[in-house]
Design a protein around this motif. Structure first.
Motif, mmCIF file in Angstrom:
data_model
loop_
_atom_site.group_PDB
_atom_site.id
_atom_site.type_symbol
_atom_site.label_atom_id
_atom_site.label_comp_id
_atom_site.label_asym_id
_atom_site.label_seq_id
_atom_site.Cartn_x
_atom_site.Cartn_y
_atom_site.Cartn_z
ATOM 1 N N PRO A 85 0.801 -1.224 0.000
ATOM 2 C CA PRO A 85 0.000 0.000 0.000
ATOM 3 C C PRO A 85 0.835 1.277 0.000
ATOM 4 C CG PRO A 85 0.134 -0.879 2.215
ATOM 5 C CD PRO A 85 0.943 -1.799 1.346
ATOM 6 N N LEU A 86 0.187 2.388 -0.349
ATOM 7 C CA LEU A 86 0.850 3.692 -0.370
ATOM 8 C C LEU A 86 -0.124 4.792 0.023
ATOM 9 C CD1 LEU A 86 1.066 5.180 -3.935
ATOM 10 C CD2 LEU A 86 -0.006 2.958 -3.571
ATOM 11 N N PRO A 87 0.399 5.913 0.557
ATOM 12 C CA PRO A 87 -0.436 7.069 0.878
ATOM 13 C C PRO A 87 -0.521 8.027 -0.304
ATOM 14 C CG PRO A 87 1.751 7.373 1.806
ATOM 15 C CD PRO A 87 1.766 6.050 1.082
ATOM 16 N N THR A 88 -1.711 8.568 -0.560
ATOM 17 C CA THR A 88 -1.892 9.505 -1.674
ATOM 18 C C THR A 88 -2.762 10.681 -1.241
ATOM 19 O OG1 THR A 88 -3.987 8.693 -2.615
ATOM 20 C CG2 THR A 88 -1.978 7.465 -3.192
ATOM 21 N N LYS A 89 -2.805 11.682 -2.103
ATOM 22 C CA LYS A 89 -3.781 12.763 -1.956
ATOM 23 C C LYS A 89 -5.113 12.302 -2.563
ATOM 24 C CE LYS A 89 -2.772 15.984 -0.166
ATOM 25 N NZ LYS A 89 -2.694 16.218 1.310
ATOM 26 N N ALA A 90 -6.113 13.155 -2.482
ATOM 27 C CA ALA A 90 -7.460 12.779 -2.926
ATOM 28 C C ALA A 90 -7.534 12.505 -4.420
ATOM 29 C CB ALA A 90 -8.457 13.872 -2.546
ATOM 30 N N ASP A 117 -9.383 6.460 14.351
ATOM 31 C CA ASP A 117 -10.798 6.768 14.529
ATOM 32 C C ASP A 117 -11.376 7.274 13.200
ATOM 33 O OD1 ASP A 117 -13.290 7.296 15.563
ATOM 34 O OD2 ASP A 117 -12.688 9.128 16.602
ATOM 35 N N ASN A 118 -12.389 6.596 12.702
ATOM 36 C CA ASN A 118 -13.062 6.948 11.441
ATOM 37 C C ASN A 118 -12.163 6.740 10.214
ATOM 38 O OD1 ASN A 118 -15.586 7.661 10.427
ATOM 39 N ND2 ASN A 118 -14.964 9.782 10.064
ATOM 40 N N VAL A 119 -11.200 5.824 10.317
ATOM 41 C CA VAL A 119 -10.223 5.624 9.243
ATOM 42 C C VAL A 119 -10.860 5.081 7.963
ATOM 43 C CG1 VAL A 119 -9.595 3.288 10.017
ATOM 44 C CG2 VAL A 119 -7.961 4.639 8.692
ATOM 45 N N ILE A 120 -11.892 4.253 8.089
ATOM 46 C CA ILE A 120 -12.511 3.680 6.886
ATOM 47 C C ILE A 120 -13.114 4.790 6.030
ATOM 48 C CG2 ILE A 120 -14.244 2.084 6.006
ATOM 49 C CD1 ILE A 120 -11.901 0.737 7.423
ATOM 50 N N ALA A 121 -13.910 5.641 6.646
ATOM 51 C CA ALA A 121 -14.559 6.717 5.899
ATOM 52 C C ALA A 121 -13.551 7.736 5.382
ATOM 53 C CB ALA A 121 -15.595 7.408 6.780
ATOM 54 N N GLU A 122 -12.515 8.015 6.165
ATOM 55 C CA GLU A 122 -11.611 9.111 5.826
ATOM 56 C C GLU A 122 -10.486 8.719 4.879
ATOM 57 O OE1 GLU A 122 -10.209 10.762 9.471
ATOM 58 O OE2 GLU A 122 -12.155 11.634 10.010
ATOM 59 N N LYS A 123 -9.976 7.471 4.979
ATOM 60 C CA LYS A 123 -8.765 7.149 4.222
ATOM 61 C C LYS A 123 -8.811 5.844 3.433
ATOM 62 C CE LYS A 123 -5.899 9.736 7.525
ATOM 63 N NZ LYS A 123 -5.774 10.975 6.722
ATOM 64 N N MET A 149 -2.052 12.367 4.221
ATOM 65 C CA MET A 149 -2.667 11.475 3.228
ATOM 66 C C MET A 149 -4.181 11.603 3.256
ATOM 67 S SD MET A 149 -2.671 7.564 4.761
ATOM 68 C CE MET A 149 -1.083 7.489 5.556
ATOM 69 N N ASP A 150 -4.764 11.578 2.072
ATOM 70 C CA ASP A 150 -6.221 11.502 1.957
ATOM 71 C C ASP A 150 -6.684 10.066 1.760
ATOM 72 O OD1 ASP A 150 -6.731 14.337 2.100
ATOM 73 O OD2 ASP A 150 -5.909 14.479 0.066
ATOM 74 N N ARG A 151 -5.829 9.270 1.130
ATOM 75 C CA ARG A 151 -6.158 7.874 0.887
ATOM 76 C C ARG A 151 -4.943 7.012 1.202
ATOM 77 N NH1 ARG A 151 -11.050 7.834 1.098
ATOM 78 N NH2 ARG A 151 -11.533 6.168 -0.385
ATOM 79 N N PHE A 152 -5.194 5.832 1.749
ATOM 80 C CA PHE A 152 -4.164 4.798 1.885
ATOM 81 C C PHE A 152 -4.689 3.636 1.071
ATOM 82 C CE2 PHE A 152 -1.562 1.603 4.255
ATOM 83 C CZ PHE A 152 -0.334 2.229 4.098
ATOM 84 N N ILE A 153 -3.962 3.232 0.041
ATOM 85 C CA ILE A 153 -4.534 2.357 -0.980
ATOM 86 C C ILE A 153 -3.511 1.338 -1.451
ATOM 87 C CG2 ILE A 153 -3.922 3.996 -2.827
ATOM 88 C CD1 ILE A 153 -6.570 3.155 -4.224
ATOM 89 N N GLU A 154 -3.975 0.129 -1.707
ATOM 90 C CA GLU A 154 -3.112 -0.890 -2.286
ATOM 91 C C GLU A 154 -2.619 -0.434 -3.666
ATOM 92 O OE1 GLU A 154 -1.845 -3.631 -1.182
ATOM 93 O OE2 GLU A 154 -3.023 -4.063 0.631
#
Length: 560
Positions: A99-104, A231-237, A180-185
């Motif tokens: 995974p990696l961190p990205t902007k929106a 906290d609220n990681v699913i909705a936010e990231k 980060m706005d998203r943490f994504i595979e």
């Protein structure tokens, strides 16, 4: 006669990416193009400089993945003499969890000058093991709360997986976590780049990210218990919507159509994992056949008709490999990597001299000598934990053992013992499956190792007592599987297929060559396996934690 249609498969491995062009009607490989990642595996310093990476780190630069599309796709099309307009679908697969961190908008943090020197801004490659403290915390809280994901993963969540790596960012780099706005595979990120749409796949989420079909992720209370920042990681990231394998993620963007020579809007399949996508490419769409994707490590893929909790599994996921079946994943963290280590550090001059006389690579001379040995003749037994144990112990802090050496021990004996150790590791996994009633009738192998080493395959057959078939082709089975999913994304109406089972019937095949177990060798390996199992239990289940004590001492001394 109707004009032939083609699909494109893009396979992202550990060191490089590959694009293949495949004919839809019969799975014929028309061309393949390999592109090494410019920055490779980052385990010393990130490309922008920054601090020296600690042990157990393994990163990648996501921009390297775009180089594969830009360079490999046009090269493969040119070599295949296929026009972009005749490609009806694109499929991808990826190592996981990476995974990696990205902007929106999908921009990787590592591509932003402000974060370029921060290691936590990069892709954490599957073999990044530095998040073990976070994995320990996840397991502790998961057991306390009796979370279902603990059972789905055979009792233990791994440091190699999604949430361990995200939690490490929260622990060690809160500024990166906040940015980060998203943490994504990476497997989902590359589909996002190709289509302009962020759509995540159920396979990676299920096997690496605690996601369960029909239920989603654990509750927010669980994530808050892990770390306040979660906290609220699913909705936010992370997001809550996930898509099944073979579904269409979207169409190819105009930008990438122009870069590659493909048609804008070409259907792109939902992302997939390299090991999982290889299974139907090995002709396997039903229970009973264990697929081994054999390379630097081994992934063991098996399917069953019902859910079973098997110790040390990397996931038990409904529809995880083929729709309608439960998919089980296990694995060994190092196999080809162990042999590569020995080739680099353990092969003496007499082997090299012999190879020069034979006019062959030294590996061939070494294998010939090792093949001349009888099972048990070396007096050696080894534990295959050079990079920890993935299944069934799920412990990255375990290390290798070689037992029985004398002053007369020779290189070929050590090499054979290392091969046998990896075969014993596979047998341990097979027996774990069968102890829970999940049948393993035969093995099907693909990847780089089976092509290079027939001794290895015969030893695996003799140790497990099972016939082994070889996929055709061996090296590009993941890329072929990705292409097959591209054909499913396109659909039968466009010249593809409506299911991966239909695609496998037409596009997948195995070789005529098979490795059958030798009964006498198997009987001897039963005795050697008993010794391996005794060592496995003693060192792996707390009988003696010397490996961990030595590893901690190593860390302490490195810090001084």
């Amino acid at each position: 006669m109707p004009k032939d249609k083609f699909v494109l498969g893009i396979d992202y491995g550990t060191e490089s990416g590959r694009a293949v062009v495949v004919r839809v009607r019969d799975g014929k490989l028309m061309a393949s193009a390999l592109v090494p990642y410019p920055d490779g595996v980052i385990d010393e310093r990130v490309p922008g400089g920054g601090p020296k990476l600690e042990p157990d780190w393994a990163l990648q630069n996501p921009l390297d993945y775009l180089c594969v599309i830009e360079k490999a796709v046009p090269k493969a099309l040119k070599e295949a003499k296929v026009k972009g307009e005749d490609v009806i679908g694109i499929g991808t697969d990826f190592t996981a969890s990476s995974p990696l961190p990205t902007k929106a908008d999908g921009t990787p943090l590592s591509a932003i000058p402000k974060y370029r020197k921060s290691p936590h801004a990069y892709v954490k490659l599957w073999k990044h093991h530095a998040a073990q403290p976070e994995a320990n915390r996840i397991n502790e809280v998961g057991r306390e709360r009796n979370e279902e994901f603990i059972r789905n993963y055979g009792g233990k969540y791994s440091s190699e997986w999604f949430w361990s790596k995200l939690m490490q960012v929260a622990d060690e780099a809160p500024a990166i976590y906040d940015a980060m706005d998203r943490f994504i595979e990476a497997g989902d990120w590359i589909v996002w780049q190709l289509t302009g749409e962020e759509k995540r796949n159920t396979c990676t989420a299920g096997y690496k990210g605690m996601w369960v079909k029909g239920q989603g992720f654990p509750s927010n209370d669980f994530f808050k218990a892990l770390h306040p920042k979660l906290d609220n990681v699913i909705a936010e990231k992370v997001g809550e919507e996930y898509f099944s394998l073979g579904a269409k993620a979207g169409g190819l963007t105009a930008y990438w159509a122009k870069k590659t020579g493909l048609r804008e809007g070409t259907p792109v399949s939902i992302g997939n994992v390299d090991a999982h996508v290889a299974v139907p490419a090995c002709t396997v769409t039903q229970p009973g056949s264990l697929v081994m994707i054999m390379g630097t490590s081994i992934c063991h893929m098996l399917m069953g008709n019902e859910k079973q909790m098997v110790e040390g599994m990397c996931g038990t996921v409904e529809d995880g490999i083929v729709p309608g079946l439960w998919g089980f994943e296990a694995g060994q963290s190092a196999v080809g990597d162990i042999f590569a280590w020995f080739f680099e550090h353990g092969v003496p001059d007499y082997i090299h001299q012999e190879a020069r006389k034979m006019k062959v690579p030294f590996q061939v001379a070494l294998e010939k000598r090792a093949a001349a040995l009888k099972p048990g003749e070396s007096g050696l037994v080894a534990l295959d934990w050079w990079n920890g144990n993935r299944s069934v112990l799920v412990d990255v802090d375990l290390t290798g053992v070689l037992l029985g050496m004398t002053l007369a021990t020779r290189a070929e004996e050590i090499y054979r013992a290392l091969i046998e150790a990896t075969a014993f590791g596979t047998r341990t996994i097979v027996e774990a499956f069968e102890s829970k009633g999940v049948t393993v009738n035969e093995l099907v192998a693909c990847g780089g190792l089976p092509e290079k080493n027939h001794l290895l395959m015969q030893i695996y057959a003799d140790v497990t007592g099972r016939e082994i078939k070889l996929a055709d082709p061996l090296q590009t089975c993941s890329a072929l599987g990705a292409a097959m999913h591209g054909a499913v994304a396109a659909g039968a109406a466009a010249g593809g297929y409506d299911s991966i089972t239909d695609a496998a019937q037409k596009m997948a095949r195995v070789q005529k060559l098979k490795f059958r177990p030798n009964a006498k060798a198997h009987a001897i390996y039963d005795k050697l396996y008993a010794e391996y199992h005794a060592l496995h239990e003693y060192f792996g289940r707390g009988g003696n934690d010397v490996m961990k004590r030595l590893k901690n001492l190593k860390r302490e001394m490195a810090a001084k």
